[in-house]
Design a protein around this motif. Structure first.
Motif, PDB file in Angstrom:
ATOM      1  N   ILE A  51      40.810  48.848  36.792  1.00 14.90           N
ATOM      2  CA  ILE A  51      39.689  49.543  36.153  1.00 14.90           C
ATOM      3  C   ILE A  51      38.407  48.746  36.360  1.00 14.90           C
ATOM      4  N   ARG A  52      37.304  49.450  36.414  1.00 10.24           N
ATOM      5  CA  ARG A  52      35.995  48.801  36.331  1.00 10.24           C
ATOM      6  C   ARG A  52      35.717  48.656  34.842  1.00 10.24           C
ATOM      7  N   PRO A  53      35.512  47.434  34.344  1.00 11.80           N
ATOM      8  CA  PRO A  53      35.339  47.241  32.899  1.00 11.80           C
ATOM      9  C   PRO A  53      34.003  47.805  32.393  1.00 11.80           C
TER      10      PRO A  53
ATOM     11  N   HIS B 154      41.066  40.122  16.741  1.00 13.26           N
ATOM     12  CA  HIS B 154      41.767  38.897  17.152  1.00 13.26           C
ATOM     13  C   HIS B 154      43.178  39.165  17.696  1.00 13.26           C
ATOM     14  N   GLN B 155      43.559  40.419  17.800  1.00 14.19           N
ATOM     15  CA  GLN B 155      44.914  40.762  18.232  1.00 14.19           C
ATOM     16  C   GLN B 155      45.057  40.910  19.747  1.00 14.19           C
ATOM     17  N   ILE B 156      43.989  40.657  20.470  1.00 12.65           N
ATOM     18  CA  ILE B 156      44.020  40.855  21.922  1.00 12.65           C
ATOM     19  C   ILE B 156      43.313  39.696  22.605  1.00 12.65           C
ATOM     20  N   LYS B 157      43.784  39.369  23.797  1.00 17.52           N
ATOM     21  CA  LYS B 157      43.196  38.272  24.566  1.00 17.52           C
ATOM     22  C   LYS B 157      43.080  38.715  26.021  1.00 17.52           C
ATOM     23  N   VAL B 158      41.889  38.636  26.552  1.00 15.11           N
ATOM     24  CA  VAL B 158      41.655  38.971  27.958  1.00 15.11           C
ATOM     25  C   VAL B 158      41.941  37.722  28.780  1.00 15.11           C
TER      26      VAL B 158
ATOM     27  N   VAL C 225      37.932  36.622  34.853  1.00 17.38           N
ATOM     28  CA  VAL C 225      37.185  35.635  34.069  1.00 17.38           C
ATOM     29  C   VAL C 225      35.852  36.216  33.597  1.00 17.38           C
ATOM     30  N   SER C 226      35.213  37.026  34.422  1.00 14.48           N
ATOM     31  CA  SER C 226      33.922  37.612  34.041  1.00 14.48           C
ATOM     32  C   SER C 226      34.057  38.498  32.797  1.00 14.48           C
ATOM     33  N   LEU C 227      35.126  39.271  32.702  1.00 13.46           N
ATOM     34  CA  LEU C 227      35.347  40.097  31.508  1.00 13.46           C
ATOM     35  C   LEU C 227      35.681  39.218  30.315  1.00 13.46           C
ATOM     36  N   ARG C 228      36.484  38.217  30.542  1.00 13.14           N
ATOM     37  CA  ARG C 228      36.832  37.269  29.464  1.00 13.14           C
ATOM     38  C   ARG C 228      35.565  36.630  28.887  1.00 13.14           C
ATOM     39  N   GLU C 229      34.647  36.224  29.763  1.00 10.38           N
ATOM     40  CA  GLU C 229      33.391  35.609  29.312  1.00 10.38           C
ATOM     41  C   GLU C 229      32.516  36.619  28.576  1.00 10.38           C
ATOM     42  N   THR C 230      32.465  37.848  29.052  1.00  6.82           N
ATOM     43  CA  THR C 230      31.669  38.888  28.392  1.00  6.82           C
ATOM     44  C   THR C 230      32.193  39.156  26.988  1.00  6.82           C
ATOM     45  N   ILE C 231      33.518  39.240  26.846  1.00  5.55           N
ATOM     46  CA  ILE C 231      34.125  39.459  25.529  1.00  5.55           C
ATOM     47  C   ILE C 231      33.836  38.270  24.617  1.00  5.55           C
TER      48      ILE C 231
END
Length: 66
Positions: free
Chosen positions: A26-28, A41-45, A49-55
């Motif tokens: 998917i395109r985030p 807090h129930q989810i972890k990306v 890495v770019s999506l993880r940093e955005t979140i």
């Protein structure tokens, strides 16, 4: 979450007693990011890495309001 996928490309990678891991092709988009954030807090990306940093930035900004 497996019974109601976030996206039609959702694929279960692993399932143990402590966690589920899913993969998406998917395109985030903004809406997908908001869906991720709705799990609090129930989810972890893990990737990308770019999506993880955005979140992380979104959560940090929210925390700084309090």
């Amino acid at each position: 979450m497996n019974s109601l996928p976030l996206h039609h490309s959702q694929e279960l990678l692993s399932n143990d007693e402590n966690e589920f891991q899913f993969s998406y092709y998917i395109r985030p988009t903004y809406h997908f990011r908001m869906e991720i954030l709705s799990f609090d807090h129930q989810i972890k990306v893990l990737q990308p890495v770019s999506l993880r940093e955005t979140i992380s930035e979104s959560l940090t900004a929210a925390l700084n309001l309090y």
